[in-house]
Design a protein around this motif. Structure first.
Motif, mmCIF file in Angstrom:
data_model
loop_
_atom_site.group_PDB
_atom_site.id
_atom_site.type_symbol
_atom_site.label_atom_id
_atom_site.label_comp_id
_atom_site.label_asym_id
_atom_site.label_seq_id
_atom_site.Cartn_x
_atom_site.Cartn_y
_atom_site.Cartn_z
ATOM 1 N N MET A 184 -45.498 18.439 13.062
ATOM 2 C CA MET A 184 -45.004 18.938 11.805
ATOM 3 C C MET A 184 -45.046 20.305 11.682
ATOM 4 O O MET A 184 -46.350 20.873 12.058
ATOM 5 N N ARG A 185 -44.161 21.101 11.289
ATOM 6 C CA ARG A 185 -44.190 22.439 11.221
ATOM 7 C C ARG A 185 -45.317 22.823 9.957
ATOM 8 O O ARG A 185 -45.368 22.311 9.000
ATOM 9 N N LYS A 186 -45.804 24.093 10.126
ATOM 10 C CA LYS A 186 -46.610 24.572 9.243
ATOM 11 C C LYS A 186 -46.103 25.752 8.134
ATOM 12 O O LYS A 186 -46.497 25.810 7.202
ATOM 13 N N GLY A 187 -45.186 26.248 8.835
ATOM 14 C CA GLY A 187 -44.502 27.654 8.281
ATOM 15 C C GLY A 187 -43.653 27.287 7.265
ATOM 16 O O GLY A 187 -43.142 26.095 7.088
ATOM 17 N N ARG A 188 -42.518 28.237 6.870
ATOM 18 C CA ARG A 188 -41.639 28.133 5.958
ATOM 19 C C ARG A 188 -40.305 28.654 6.720
ATOM 20 O O ARG A 188 -40.310 29.506 7.300
ATOM 21 N N PHE A 189 -38.983 27.803 6.440
ATOM 22 C CA PHE A 189 -37.876 28.302 7.272
ATOM 23 C C PHE A 189 -37.011 28.329 6.031
ATOM 24 O O PHE A 189 -36.493 27.562 5.313
ATOM 25 N N ILE A 190 -36.467 29.922 5.974
ATOM 26 C CA ILE A 190 -35.723 30.116 4.698
ATOM 27 C C ILE A 190 -34.238 30.797 5.226
ATOM 28 O O ILE A 190 -34.319 31.736 6.238
ATOM 29 N N VAL A 191 -33.206 30.316 4.788
ATOM 30 C CA VAL A 191 -31.857 30.901 5.270
ATOM 31 C C VAL A 191 -31.257 31.750 4.163
ATOM 32 O O VAL A 191 -31.054 31.350 2.991
ATOM 33 N N ILE A 192 -30.509 32.757 4.580
ATOM 34 C CA ILE A 192 -29.715 33.553 3.573
ATOM 35 C C ILE A 192 -28.549 33.502 4.306
ATOM 36 O O ILE A 192 -28.024 33.913 5.157
ATOM 37 N N ASP A 193 -27.363 32.981 3.486
ATOM 38 C CA ASP A 193 -26.018 32.644 4.009
ATOM 39 C C ASP A 193 -24.929 33.032 2.988
ATOM 40 O O ASP A 193 -25.162 33.265 1.771
#
Length: 207
Positions: A1-10
């Motif tokens: 499981m991932r611990k960080g955050r993944f944010i996309v700007i598109d």
């Protein structure tokens, strides 16, 4: 499981996403977060090499299906080499474009089918996706005008006809409406500060 955050700007070409990616990164670092910026396609040696092919005006005969597989190849490399390890290190990863662009540009505007692109992605990467995607919405005419006024030359995708870019904008709106829990639409015609302020509010709520 991932611990960080993944944010996309598109968003469509000329929407101002790259500027907002940098502003958000600066803000989050000031708040004490570990932040990594990536761009699509690119951010690994393999992905950057693919980027040169995809955006070169030399390859005007490239089909939407060829684009699809090149973008996916670049993205898979980026996820395995950079994004996943960074998330495990509890970093916030901010990407300038991601899967949403391929769903729209190749799937919708390129007539491959949005559902087809999603299925191929699931076959290769399973359920991996961003925690949130912020879409900056601008009319195609406005986006092309911005690009024309800010650059001496355009890449292969930017050189597509206006009708294509109008379909791109329509595609982003359809995609955002398909999952309002993951996609956030912001009026990209507002001032830089107004857009940044709205992005900060959205991101802070998620974090």
């Amino acid at each position: 499981m991932r611990k960080g955050r993944f944010i996309v700007i598109d968003g469509p070409d000329g929407c101002g996403k790259s500027t907002q990616v940098n502003l958000l990164s600066k803000y989050l670092r000031q708040q004490g977060h570990k932040v990594l910026l990536v761009r699509e396609p690119g951010s690994t040696s393999i992905s950057e090499a693919i980027r040169k092919i995809l955006l070169s005006p030399r390859y005007k005969k490239m089909t939407s299906l060829t684009e699809l597989f090149l973008y996916l190849a670049s993205r898979v490399q980026l996820v395995y080499e950079v994004i996943r390890p960074s998330l495990q290190e509890n970093k916030i990863v901010i990407s300038d474009r991601f899967l949403s662009s391929t769903i729209v540009y190749q799937g919708y505007a390129g007539n491959i089918g949005m559902g087809v692109v999603k299925r191929i992605w699931q076959m290769t990467m399973g359920s991996f996706c961003p925690d949130m995607t912020i879409l900056l919405d601008v009319p195609a005419e406005k986006g092309m005008e911005r690009i024309k006024n800010s650059r001496s030359s355009n890449d292969r995708m930017e050189q597509r006809e206006l009708a294509f870019h109008k379909r791109v904008r329509d595609g982003f709106m359809k995609l955002a409406c398909s999952d309002k829990r993951k996609y956030y639409i912001i009026d990209g015609t507002k001032s830089l500060l107004a857009i940044h302020t709205q992005i900060r509010k959205i991101v802070n709520n998620v974090l």
